[in-house]
Structures are given as structure tokens and as C-alpha cells.
Design a protein around this motif. Structure first.
Motif, PDB file in Angstrom:
ATOM      1  N   GLY A 191     -14.359 -39.771  -1.799  1.00 41.37           N
ATOM      2  CA  GLY A 191     -14.774 -39.433  -0.602  1.00 41.37           C
ATOM      3  C   GLY A 191     -16.276 -40.140  -0.164  1.00 41.37           C
ATOM      4  N   GLY A 192     -17.033 -39.633   0.805  1.00 41.77           N
ATOM      5  CA  GLY A 192     -18.082 -40.433   1.053  1.00 41.77           C
ATOM      6  C   GLY A 192     -18.107 -41.488   1.917  1.00 41.77           C
ATOM      7  N   THR A 245     -17.431 -31.463   3.646  1.00 42.81           N
ATOM      8  CA  THR A 245     -18.226 -32.511   3.902  1.00 42.81           C
ATOM      9  C   THR A 245     -18.437 -33.562   2.653  1.00 42.81           C
ATOM     10  OG1 THR A 245     -19.979 -31.019   2.813  1.00 42.81           O
ATOM     11  CG2 THR A 245     -19.435 -30.750   5.541  1.00 42.81           C
ATOM     12  N   GLU A 246     -17.867 -33.521   1.673  1.00 34.58           N
ATOM     13  CA  GLU A 246     -17.925 -34.579   0.874  1.00 34.58           C
ATOM     14  C   GLU A 246     -17.240 -35.639   1.230  1.00 34.58           C
ATOM     15  OE1 GLU A 246     -17.188 -33.044  -3.037  1.00 34.58           O
ATOM     16  OE2 GLU A 246     -18.704 -31.494  -3.237  1.00 34.58           O
ATOM     17  N   GLY A 247     -16.103 -35.790   2.167  1.00 38.54           N
ATOM     18  CA  GLY A 247     -15.572 -36.712   2.688  1.00 38.54           C
ATOM     19  C   GLY A 247     -16.399 -37.691   3.540  1.00 38.54           C
TER      20      GLY A 247
END
Lengths: 317, 1053
Positions: A95-96, A144-146
Motif C-alpha cells: 500500500g502507501g 487508508t493504508e493504501g
């Protein structure tokens, strides 16, 4: 992000109709995804021993989710074992930042920084019968970690399966689920890939489908196939094509088949059909599709806008 | 039959279920300020603040509110993945994309990791040297020195794909939990070079956590359980699997393991299970099991922390934060969902709870943790749906139930076949039975129509109403005490009791107040407590009401529904919103609020029971609108942890001070200390918090402002203090707090500051002011004096003017008088002059006429004629002389002064020469004595010549024989003195005073006109001189003349 504009349109459509996030999708009639280990021969049906899938979680999703892998180990009756089950497959979830936007991330080949983004979890599976024919959970993940891609209206994650040591083929399936104990679709989420490596249905007469989506800027596509073998042939169906023949590859080779895209076909899915006419086990196939500029187009496990049907025209003189 | 209800227990369907025991969590969500529900880490700092890592920032919780920090406050990223509080109380904040922020000294500092670490920070670990080791997701292991410089230890990221946890084995050796096994790594402290070794047989495992508990190291794998590892030395070790009674198969994979200060191990499982466990020598034993999934909070516990007060904090993945403050209160219901189970009546017998939910009856076996629904049938459909009001089980195992408006029913506990108790009686109570008790052979009923005494043997019923002395017929509750008194609580606070066949009325403090007694309780000291609707509780002891507690004293409410006592001697009063715990000895009260997760949970009236004689005597059971509630006094441990007090804010005139103007940096979590405020900044509000996470609502404070007050304030829940109009000076604000169990801080938290003196109170200003005052006084004095002087001068001027005018007027008057005198004198002189003129002119004229007449009468002879002509000539000369003198007088009137330089010798010589023309001076001896000095002498020359001429001529004319005339000139500073002396005939003394008169002739020999000396004096006066004459007859005369020098104007200048 210009390149994502067509996809965002796709996904808007997709969000409306898609509630199931299984890969391969039910409409595809494809039994499993496949990833061979590094010591395998490419002619067995995997050109690069790696497969990447992206999934987009809608921005407003608050609940955690899981990416589930069915039969992740390399053993048992589902996998393609060459001798003793000596292989390992590594599944990695990313992710991120850069997970999707890194240029290497969407390359059809696992080159450069294709493992871009933040590694969220990874696990190596070998000969572990406890995972045989069972679902394994990666997660839960906070959406939201994506990587937030506003054009896609959501957070993008990716899962990469890499074949490590050994020479066996790992057959598996994915499911994007809101539950860790059962497959509960995540509303509005979707999955796509730029290189599809899968097991072809073995039954003679069966038809497998893959559904790339062509956007409005596409005027022609190259359908690239690897290791179709001689037990199947391929054809292209769309709203404007009744069943154009696709030049299929032979064992261990790439074949390119060029097709012109008419105006009617723009912003619709194509239906690449793999028709099995002779019984042969363990036929694995790699498919990519590029536009006139050589840029890869995404495959969706569920056809955007539904399965394309040829529209007959009555000519009037 | 009209009054007959056929009540049969047609079927006793025994359905047994595991009861849903629910740990009562406080659940914090967005509504409480926890704006992101993914809680990644929880830690507590030395001030007891709870720090919470979320996907959208870092939060600080003080027990009451969350304070959110994000990039605007100085964080490197909003996404906080991990937290660590080191030995220096620094907060290490690890971010999702590799950022590291440190909160130290009240400010955030960002470490420069942007280009070094790009994957998320998983773990911070402080080694024995105080350095911080950082384990990352895919960037290996890093070390941060005391100067916050960061260095990478590992060189190959592929060797350390995911570092989940770190533990130090000895000085240089660490264990790393990675997703590819347990790695032992030895680090050279000087070079930071390392040697790595994977612990055998762990490379297939994802190691998620490592704990060091005393001397034992345990590590947890995702799927394969928990292991121990013993090191003999750095290379020799033994691993072993820890047997346990945990159902990992059911719970799914392990998410993490952690420990608390008591070395309990907490294990979080994938499916929301969470357990507290004890580490035995070579095994793990489960103490308490939590299932947040079944409690509908979350399916995933991501983080946990046990704070100083033993509160268990659970961070969920997607559903906020949970707090469990010990299992003092546990909820029991038949449903995991939101239970709508209104338990209206409850009774206990031999560790079995019998309770009613509406019209349904249940029993719960405490030991077996099984509940059973008791199904029964009442022939009347109406009664089937009515609420059961009260349950009683007597010593003979007979169970009695009262049903709303439908009377009383009884059954044996074994058979559970209920029948209407009064079915055969005609005079049975027809109204609602609110409450009833059993007293040996009597049943006492509290009804809406009085109290009833039912003789169980004879079945006789005796009604006691107002006609018997009962204050009111509506009896709410009834109670038998240890002295066999039957107490009645009637409408409008009426209290009475029945003893020895008589009814006694009690005069209570609330006798005249329209509130109802809701419940009655006898404590272990045999004192009776009365709970009221609206006035708290009161105690009846030794025949009088001696104590009263209400909300004013700290109770949660004045409306009381139950009273009970635990085996620690505390009184528990049930309210709609919680329980008040009262220490009867000290009168200290604590209020337990929000004891269940249901905000609308309410305890029902008199739905309480406990059995002090059975094994669970520490438990009190309550009926609530959400099922049963169990109070366990064993878990109600006294909180001996002092609160941490923090001064969180400072307001000036109720506003945040402008720190920039005060030249201090604004601090993030507390105001900067030792500030010098302006004298006008004299209105302060201090905001503070005493952090007790166990029971923040029961924290009380005392404070005082040293330098302004002399003593502490009264204790209160107010967590701010305002002071206004503070004079200048040095102050220290002090605050202490106590927790719900009365533990006060020993050392106060302080905030020191100073209010500067206004400049007008500074010594230099006072001195300057004094000097200025003196200066002003001086200036005022000076100007006033000057003014007076000016006025005096003006007055003087005026006076002088007036005097001048007066003098002028006098002068004028004098002049006028003088003029008049002179006029008169002139007139007299003129008369005399005219007479003299007439006389002097007439005589010569007569002489001339006589001579003419003679000549006419007889012609004279020639010689006579000549004689006559000679006489006529003499007479004519005389006339001429007279006229000449007259002309000199005329000259006096037209005189113009000339400032001539006088040479007296020349003047003398000229005078002698002129006299020689008319007089024979042969015999005369003239002496001229010049005694003048060298100074020049100025006067009118012609006047002085006239004076010399007249005086010397007189000396000549009136000389004697051997005449000697001496002239002496002597000069003085501003005048000359002229002496003219002769030895002539002299002047009679009598005539001396008249010699200067006009026409006066002092001698017979005088041939003059008598005007000589007169004219001389006039000339002397014209030139501002003085003349005097001294004479002795026949000896001589001396004339002295004093003449001032009158130089011309240009010479004066």
C-alpha cells in the motif's frame, strides 16, 4: 494523473455494478490464477513467475478489509506439482505511496521497482498442507493504508505473488472480503491487473473469458498471448466483432494479434474467449493487451458494462 | 370464575444456554473525539496521559477528552503506525511512510528520515544504553543516538523484510521478530556492524512479538503458537513451545502478544478474541477472556495497553478504543446484541438467580453460568402479558411472584407450578402488590391500598391502612429488620413500622416534603437506610435520623432505586445513571457512572439481591433494563495510584495569551512557566486536569495561589480556577487532586509566574516622581514668585507711575506755584522795574529837560553850552547804560546754551582787556590763580564771560586804594569753583542779601543801574551754577561761583 483517467471512468461504472471481488471472476470461467516458481520452465505457462493484482477500496470505506488467498501453499491437488512439492510462493501486499503510481508498478513485467509502495504484509508459502484448499487472510487492512488515487476515487493496494525456489506451479484465487471468516464482498471495491496468468479450463468445449476494457482513446489493440498451446484457440468478441480470430501462440512463445477498435467498441469491454477443443491438462496462459502506443490496458475480473454481445446490423440498400 | 385464573405450569420447558457475560467497556468513538477509529498503538507517559496512534494523527487522552495532533502541530505525517515512550518520557512516533517524530520538551521534532526510510516504522526499542532501535517494514534496522542522529545498522534490506519486534538479550545481542523467522543479531557498538543468525526452525514462521518476562523470553508466531527461548550464551539456545489452554484454532491467528506491569501476557487473536494470561514456568494459563468481536465492537484488536491504574485499553481496527476498568460490574444478558431485557424483579437462592423480564421468568445458575427460561401458562390471557413486580423465595423453597394488577402467585422451587395465592379468599387484595416480604409465618404485602398481613397458617388477612395509623394507604415498599420490626414506606415520605402488634409512626426529616420513600435497607450495623425519590438517602439509628446523603454530598443522583451493602462495608445506592458508593464510616462518596456500555442502562426499583451466606457473597445482582448486572466487590479494589496533575491551559481574561508578545514559544500541551506578565494582565484562569483514567468523573481538586491566598480551596470537581485583579508580585499556582478512592497527591503540581510591577511602582519611577514633584513645586513656586514679582513690579510701576504722576502734578503745581510766584515776582519786579525805569529814565530826562529848559530860557554861553552838552551827554550815557543793561535782561530771556570748552585764563585775560576799555586799571593789581586740573571743562562761554565781566567790573568800580583783585579757579570732579576777591570798599552787611536784586544799589558810589549783580546771578543760574557773596565793609568782597561742567552730548556718549 492522466493515465488513470480512463480507468476512473471505468471504475465509476464498476462501482455501480460490482459487488463481488473474486479473482478469477465467476463470469470468466477460469478456475485459478497461477504462478510458477523460479526454477520452472516458461513453457509451462508462466513467462515471468510473478503476478500482480491491484485493488481499489472506495475512499469512503471505513471498515477494515481482508485480502483472502485460496490455497496459497504449493502442495495438494490444486497446485501443479512437477515432482515433490519443493516450491515456495511469496505473497506480498503493498500500500502507501507509489504502490500504484510508480511507473514500474503497472508494467506487465516484474521489472525495476515493481514492488513499489509500503510492504504491508507478506508470507511465504511452501508445502504446507494446513493451507490446502483453505482461505488465508492477509489483513485486516485499514483502507487508508493504501495509496490514495483521487482519479480512482479510492485507495489502491496491490498484491504480488512471486514464485521463489522450486519448480512447481501455485494455483490460487483471491477474494477481497470485509470478513476474515467468509467471503463477504466489499461494496464498491474492485480488482484489476495488467498481466493475467491463469489456468485454462480443462474441459473440451469450455470457453474461458477475459474482459479487458478499452477506453475512448484506443483505436487498435495488440492481444499478446504466451503459451496458448495447441489444445485451444482464441477469438475476440465485442459489440462490433462477432468473433474475430486471435492469433494464438504456440508452446513457450509470445504471439501478437492486432485488432482495430471501432467507435462502437470504445468505452466497452472486449471478450477474449479461449475455447478448449481438445482435452489437455495443465494448460496455463499469459495474456496482456496493449493499445496502439504499446501501453497496457487493464483486465477486470468482471466485465465493465457487462459481457459484450455482438450487435447485429441489418443493412438496408 | 371472575377472580380465578387458572395458572398451571403446563410445560416446564427447560432450555439451557450459556449466558452472555459482557465485560463493560467504555467505548470511545468519533462522538467522543476519537476522530479515526483505527487505533494502531496505545502508550501512557509519565504524566499519565494516554497517547493513541491512529491513521489520521496522534491523540492525547486525559480521561475526559482527546487532543488531536497532526502535521499542522508538527508531526511528520498524519498516519501514526507505532508509539513508544522512552525512559526520558520522550514520545517516539513512527509513521506509515517512514517518518519519525519525537515529542520532547513539549514540542514535536521531526527526524530527518525522509530519504532514508520509506516504509512504515513498526517498532521502537530502547536499549540499555538509552539508544533507540527502530525496526521498519522493509528498510531494515536503524539506531537513533541521544543527539537524534539516525544510522542504519542493517545493510541488506532483503535480509530483514519486516521487523515486527525487538528485544535485547545482552549488551550487544538483540532478537528481531521478522516475518521470516526469529533473528539474533549482534551489533558492534562502535562500528554498528552486525552479525546475523536466524534462530533455527523459525524461518517458516512469521514472528510477530517478543516479550521478556523476568528472565524468560517468549515469542509469538502468527499461526503456530507461542514459544520460549533460553540462551545459554549468544550462540547456544533452546526453543520450546509453550503449552497453553488457548483455543487458537477457534480464535484464528495471533495478531500480537504484549504484557503489563504485572507480567500478565495479553494475546490478541484475529477473530476479536483477546485474553489475559499468566506465564507459568513452561506454559501459559488463561486468566480472563475478552471477545470484542462478540461484544460487537470489532473483529480485530490491533493494540492494547494496561495503564498505571490497571485499566485495560484495547485499540480496535476500525471501531475505536475500548477501556475496561476491571470487572467490577459485569452485564449478563441472553443476547449479544443490544439486549432489551428489562429485569423488573430478582431473587437469589443457593447461587441461583431468579429474575423476571416483563412477564417472563428466568433463572441463572451462577456457578454453572447457565440460564434457563421458565415457561409457564396462566389461564387468563391478561395475566400472561402483565409484568412480574416482585419475586421472593422463602426458606422452604417456596417462590412467590406478584404480577401487575393480577395478584400473588406461589410455587415450590422444585415443581415450579404456580397458583394464585389468594384464589380461595374473598377479601384478597385487588390492587397492585408493589412489594412483599415473609416474616416467619406471615406474609406482608405493600399495596396501593395499604399494607396487608397474611397469616400463612390460618390464611387470615389483616389490612393496615390510614384508619390504623398508616400515614398513607399507598405503600411502596416494605422491609423486616433484624429486630422483627416491619417497616412501611408510604406515599409522601411517610415512614412507620409495626412492632408488637402496634403501628409506630416515625417523624423523619422529610415528613413535610412531598417525596416518596423508594427503598428500605438494613445494614450490617442494624441501622435502617431509607432511599427516596429526590432527596437521597437517610439513616435511622438509635431512634433518630442521624445521617443524610444527597447529590450535594457527592451522590450521583437524589433518586434512589436500590440500596445494598457489599462485604467491604460500602453502601451501594442504585440510580438511573449509575451507583453511588458510600463509605459509611467516613461519609466519602464515589459515583460510578456509565458502568455498562449502554448509555441508557437503568437499575430497576428494588431489583437487587445478594446472598451473604452463599459462596458468592461478594456479588450483588441487579436487575436493569438491559439484563442482569453483577457487582463483584473483589474486583472493586482501591485505587492507590495518585492522579497525575497537569496544568493544561492558562487564560488571560478568558483568552489564550498572545505568547508571541510575551516573547515565549507556545507550548503544545501545557503553558510555558515562569513568565513575567504585564501588570495589566491580572486576570488568570488556570485549567488543569488530574488524570485518573479509571474514574475521571470522580476526580476532585484543591488548589491555591501562593502569594495571593493562604490556604487551599475547598475540594470540588471544578478543574479550573480563575483569579482576577491580581496585584503585581510572584505567584505559584498549586493544584492537587484525589482519585475516586480518596488518594490525594502528596506533591502539588505548580505553575509559577510573575506579574510585573507597573512602572509607577518601580523605585526609579517613585524617585523620579518625587524629584519631578519637587521640580514642579519649585517650578510652581518659581513661576508664582515670578508672577508675584511681575505683579509687584507692575504694581510698583503703577505706583511709580502714580507717584510720578503725582510728582509731576506736584511739579506742575510747584511750577505753577513757582510760575505764579515768579509771575508775581515778575509782576513785582515789573512794577519795580517800571517804577525804577520811570525813575531812572525820568531823572536823566528831567536833567536833560532842565538843561534844555535852562538853555531855552536863557541862551547859554558857549562854555556853558558845552557844559550843558556835557551834562546832557553824561545823562545820555547813563540812559544808554540803563538801556544796555535792559538789553542784557532781554538776552537772558532768549538765551541758548552752548557747551563750550572753557579756557579760564583766556577768559580772564579777555575780561580784563574788555574792562580796560572803560576803566583805568593802572593801579590795579590782578592775580590769577589757576588750580584747575587737566580735565576739560564745558559750559556756556558767553554766560561765563558775562559773569566774569560783571563781577570783576564791580571789583574795579568799587575798589579802594591799592586795589588788588584776585581770581582763583579751582576744579573739582564735576564742577569748578571760582573765587573773585578784592580789597574794595565792601558792602554793608545789611545789603548783602539784596545785592542780587534788580536795581539794588548797595553803595552811594554806585553809578550803575543796579542790574549788574542781578544779571550776573541770572547767568549763573542759566549755566546751573551757584553764586554767593561775602563782604566786609571797607575790607573787601569775595564772590564765590560754583559752576558744573556740562559737556556736549557727543562727549558724554
Amino acid at each position: 494523473m492522466k493515465k488513470n483517467k480512463p480507468i476512473s471512468i471505468i471504475l465509476l461504472l464498476f462501482n455501480i455494478i460490482c459487488t463481488a471481488q473474486q479473482v478469477p471472476g465467476k463470469e470468466e470461467n477460469i478456475p485459478y490464477l497461477v504462478t510458477f516458481s523460479k526454477d520452472s520452465e516458461k513453457r509451462w505457462g508462466d513467462d515471468d513467475f510473478s503476478q500482480t493484482w491491484f485493488y481499489v477500496i472506495p475512499k469512503d470505506t471505513k471498515k477494515p478489509f481482508y485480502i483472502r488467498v485460496y490455497d496459497p501453499d504449493v502442495a495438494g491437488k490444486i497446485d501443479e506439482l512437477k515432482a515433490d512439492a519443493n516450491s515456495k510462493t511469496k505473497f506480498s501486499v503493498f500500500g502507501g505511496k507509489g504502490c500504484y503510481t510508480d511507473p514500474d508498478a503497472t508494467n506487465k513485467d516484474p521489472l525495476g521497482n515493481y514492488k513499489s509502495g509500503t510492504l504491508l504484509n507478506s508470507k511465504v508459502f511452501g508445502n504446507q498442507p494446513e493451507f490446502d484448499e483453505k482461505w488465508f487472510n492477509f489483513g485486516p487492512f485499514n483502507p487508508t493504508e493504501g495509496e490514495l488515487i483521487n482519479e480512482l476515487n479510492g485507495y489502491v493496494f496491490k498484491i504480488i505473488s512471486d514464485g521463489l525456489e522450486g519448480n512447481d506451479g501455485n494455483l490460487y484465487k483471491y477474494f477481497l472480503s470485509s470478513s476474515s471468516i467468509s467471503n463477504i464482498p466489499l461494496e464498491g471495491a474492485n480488482l484489476f491487473t495488467y498481466e493475467y496468468t491463469f489456468r485454462v479450463d480443462e474441459k473440451p468445449g469450455s470457453i474461458s473469458h477475459v474482459y479487458p476494457f478499452v477506453d475512448e482513446n484506443v483505436i487498435s489493440v495488440n492481444i499478446n498471448t504466451f503459451d496458448l498451446d495447441d489444445d485451444s484457440y482464441m477469438r475476440l468478441v465485442s459489440v462490433a466483432k462477432k468473433g474475430d480470430k486471435i492469433n494464438g501462440s504456440i508452446d513457450n512463445e509470445w504471439a501478437i494479434s492486432n485488432h482495430t477498435i471501432s467507435n462502437e467498441e470504445k468505452k466497452t469491454s472486449l471478450d477474449i474467449q479461449i475455447i478448449k477443443f481438445r482435452e489437455k491438462v495443465n494448460n496455463n496462459l499469459v495474456l496482456t493487451i496493449t493499445n496502439q502506443y504499446g501501453k497496457s490496458l487493464p483486465f477486470f475480473s468482471i466485465p465493465i458494462g457487462g459481457v459484450p454481445k455482438y450487435k447485429y446490423k441489418i443493412g438496408i440498400k | 370464575m371472575k377472580y380465578f385464573f387458572k395458572f398451571t405450569l403446563s410445560s416446564f420447558f427447560l432450555a439451557q444456554f450459556i449466558f452472555a457475560q459482557k465485560i463493560n467497556y467504555k467505548h470511545f468513538t468519533e462522538a467522543d473525539g476519537l476522530h479515526n477509529l483505527y487505533v494502531y498503538a496505545i502508550k501512557q507517559d509519565k504524566n499519565s496521559f494516554l497517547w493513541i496512534a491512529t491513521a489520521e494523527g496522534l491523540l492525547r487522552f486525559d480521561g475526559k477528552s482527546f487532543l488531536n495532533f497532526n502535521t499542522k502541530n508538527g508531526l511528520q505525517e498524519n498516519f501514526v503506525n507505532t508509539l513508544f515512550v522512552d525512559s526520558l518520557d520522550r514520545k517516539w512516533i513512527g509513521h506509515y511512510s517512514g517518518g519519525i517524530t519525537v515529542f520532547d520538551n513539549n514540542s514535536f521534532k521531526i527526524l530527518n528520515t525522509q530519504k532514508l526510510i520509506t516504509s512504515r516504522i513498526n517498532i521502537f526499542f530502547q536499549n540499555k544504553n538509552g539508544e533507540i532501535l527502530v525496526g521498519t517494514q522493509s528498510d531494515g534496522l536503524w539506531i537513533i543516538n541521544s543527539d537524534l542522529s539516525i544510522k542504519k545498522i542493517t545493510t541488506s534490506d532483503s535480509e530483514f523484510p519486516i521487523i515486527n519486534d525487538i528485544q535485547q538479550i545482552n549488551e550487544n545481542q538483540y532478537l528481531l521478530a521478522t516475518n521470516e523467522g526469529l533473528i539474533s543479531i549482534s551489533i558492534d557498538n562502535r562500528t554498528n556492524r552486525y552479525t546475523k543468525k536466524t534462530i533455527e526452525n523459525t524461518d517458516y514462521y512469521q514472528i510477530i512479538s517478543i516479550l521478556k518476562i523476568k528472565n524468560q523470553i517468549v515469542y509469538a508466531t502468527e499461526y503456530d503458537g507461542i514459544f520460549g527461548i533460553d540462551f545459554k550464551n549468544s550462540d547456544t539456545y533452546r526453543t520450546y513451545k509453550l503449552p497453553h489452554n488457548l483455543d487458537l484454532e477457534l480464535s484464528g491467528k495471533i495478531i500480537f502478544i504484549d504484557k503489563d506491569k504485572n507480567n500478565h501476557i495479553y494475546i490478541s487473536y484475529e477473530n476479536g478474541n483477546f485474553s489475559q494470561n499468566k506465564l507459568l514456568a513452561f506454559s501459559i494459563e488463561q486468566n480472563t477472556s475478552y471477545n470484542i468481536s462478540k461484544d460487537k465492537f470489532s473483529t480485530f484488536c490491533k493494540s492494547m495497553y494496561v495503564d498505571k491504574e490497571d485499566n485495560l485499553w484495547i485499540g480496535t481496527f476500525g471501531n475505536g478504543l475500548l477501556q475496561s476498568s476491571g470487572n467490577v460490574f459485569l452485564s449478563y444478558s441472553n443476547s449479544f446484541d443490544y439486549p432489551q431485557e428489562n429485569v423488573t424483579a430478582i431473587a437469589i437462592k443457593a447461587d441461583v438467580i431468579y429474575y423476571a423480564i416483563g412477564s417472563e421468568l428466568y433463572k441463572y445458575d451462577i456457578k454453572k453460568e447457565l440460564y434457563t427460561k421458565l415457561t409457564y401458562h396462566i389461564s387468563s390471557k391478561e395475566a400472561q402479558t402483565e409484568e412480574i413486580k416482585h419475586i421472593l423465595i422463602d426458606e422452604n423453597d417456596i417462590i412467590y411472584i406478584s404480577i401487575e394488577n393480577k395478584g400473588l402467585y406461589s410455587s415450590s422451587l422444585k415443581k415450579m407450578k404456580f397458583k394464585e395465592f389468594f384464589c380461595h379468599l374473598e377479601d384478597k387484595p385487588s390492587c397492585t402488590i408493589n412489594n412483599f416480604i415473609k416474616d416467619e409465618n406471615f406474609l406482608w404485602l405493600a399495596t396501593d391500598n395499604g399494607a396487608y398481613q397474611v397469616n400463612l397458617s390460618s390464611q387470615n388477612i389483616k389490612r393496615i391502612g390510614i384508619e390504623n395509623g398508616l400515614p398513607h394507604n399507598k405503600v411502596y415498599t416494605i422491609k423486616r429488620d433484624s429486630k422483627n420490626r416491619i417497616w412501611f414506606a408510604t406515599h409522601s415520605s411517610g415512614i412507620s413500622y409495626f412492632e408488637f402488634g402496634k403501628l409506630f409512626k416515625i417523624h423523619s426529616p422529610l415528613e413535610n416534603v412531598a417525596v416518596n420513600i423508594s427503598t428500605i435497607y438494613e445494614d450490617k450495623n442494624k441501622d435502617i437506610w431509607f432511599g427516596t425519590y429526590g432527596r437521597g438517602i437517610m439513616r435511622y439509628k438509635n431512634g433518630e435520623f442521624d445521617k443524610q446523603f444527597s447529590k450535594f454530598d457527592g451522590m450521583g443522583s437524589d433518586f434512589c432505586y436500590t440500596i445494598s451493602e457489599d462485604n467491604n462495608g460500602f453502601l451501594w445506592v442504585g440510580h438511573k445513571n449509575g451507583f453511588s458508593k458510600i463509605n459509611i464510616e467516613t461519609s466519602e462518596i464515589n459515583f460510578y457512572e456509565n458502568i455498562t456500555e449502554y448509555s441508557d442502562a437503568e437499575v430497576n426499583l428494588n431489583a437487587v439481591c445478594n446472598d451473604p451466606e452463599n459462596e458468592v457473597q461478594n456479588q450483588i445482582w441487579y436487575g436493569t433494563n438491559h439484563g442482569l448486572l453483577k457487582f463483584d466487590s473483589e474486583n472493586d479494589r482501591k485505587n492507590i495510584i495518585e492522579n497525575s496533575n497537569v496544568i493544561t491551559g492558562l487564560k488571560l481574561f478568558f483568552n489564550e495569551p498572545e505568547w508571541n508578545k510575551l516573547k515565549v514559544r507556545k507550548q503544545i500541551t501545557s503553558p510555558p512557566q515562569n513568565i513575567n506578565f504585564k501588570h495589566s494582565d491580572n486576570h488568570f484562569t488556570f485549567e488543569f486536569i488530574g488524570i485518573s483514567l479509571k474514574s475521571p468523573e470522580n476526580v476532585k481538586y484543591k488548589f491555591f495561589l501562593e502569594g495571593f491566598e493562604n490556604d487551599w480551596s475547598l475540594e470540588s470537581k471544578q478543574n479550573y480556577a480563575t483569579y482576577s485583579n491580581l496585584p503585581s508580585g510572584t505567584y505559584t499556582f498549586k493544584v492537587i487532586s484525589k482519585n475516586k478512592d480518596g488518594k490525594w497527591n502528596k506533591i502539588p503540581t505548580t505553575y509559577s509566574f510573575q506579574i510585573n510591577k507597573p512602572f509607577w511602582k518601580e523605585w526609579w519611577f517613585i524617585l523620579l516622581s518625587f524629584l519631578l514633584f519637587l521640580f514642579i513645586i519649585f517650578i510652581v513656586y518659581y513661576f508664582r514668585t515670578l508672577n508675584l514679582r511681575n505683579k509687584n513690579a507692575l504694581l510698583l510701576n503703577e505706583k511709580l507711575k502714580l507717584e510720578y504722576e503725582i510728582s509731576e502734578r506736584k511739579i506742575v503745581e510747584n511750577k505753577l506755584q513757582e510760575s505764579q510766584r515768579l509771575l508775581q515776582l515778575s509782576h513785582d519786579e515789573l512794577n519795580e522795574f517800571m517804577w525804577r525805569l520811570y525813575h531812572d529814565l525820568k531823572s536823566p530826562l528831567k536833567s536833560i529837560r532842565g538843561l534844555v529848559n535852562i538853555a531855552l530860557a536863557a541862551p547859554p554861553k558857549i562854555e556853558d553850552s558845552q557844559k550843558y552838552y556835557g551834562l546832557i551827554g553824561l545823562t545820555t550815557d547813563k540812559l544808554d547804560a540803563i538801556l544796555t543793561d535792559f538789553s542784557k535782561i532781554k538776552i537772558l530771556t532768549d538765551f541758548e546754551f552752548s557747551n563750550d570748552l572753557i579756557d579760564f585764563k583766556v577768559l580772564f585775560d579777555n575780561t580784563i582787556s574788555q574792562i580796560k576799555l572803560k576803566h583805568d586799571l593802572t593801579n590795579f593789581s590782578f592775580k590769577y590763580l589757576d588750580q584747575t586740573k587737566s580735565e576739560n571743562f564745558y559750559t556756556d562761554y558767553s554766560s561765563l564771560e558775562m559773569i566774569f565781566n560783571n563781577v570783576i567790573r564791580n571789583c574795579v568800580m568799587y575798589a579802594s586804594a591799592n586795589p588788588i583783585i584776585t581770581v582763583r579757579i579751582k576744579s573739582y570732579s564735576k564742577f569748578v569753583s571760582i573765587l573773585i576777591v578784592d580789597n574794595g570798599i565792601g558792602i554793608e552787611k545789611i545789603a548783602l542779601s539784596k545785592v542780587f536784586n534788580m536795581f539794588y544799589k548797595a553803595s552811594e558810589r554806585s553809578k550803575g543801574t543796579g542790574l549788574g549783580l542781578y544779571i550776573t546771578k541770572k547767568y549763573v543760574e542759566i549755566i546751573k551754577g551757584e553764586i554767593g557773596i561775602v563782604s566786609t565793609k571797607n575790607k573787601g568782597t569775595m564772590v564765590r561761583i560754583k559752576i558744573p561742567s556740562i559737556p556736549p552730548l557727543e562727549i558724554i556718549k
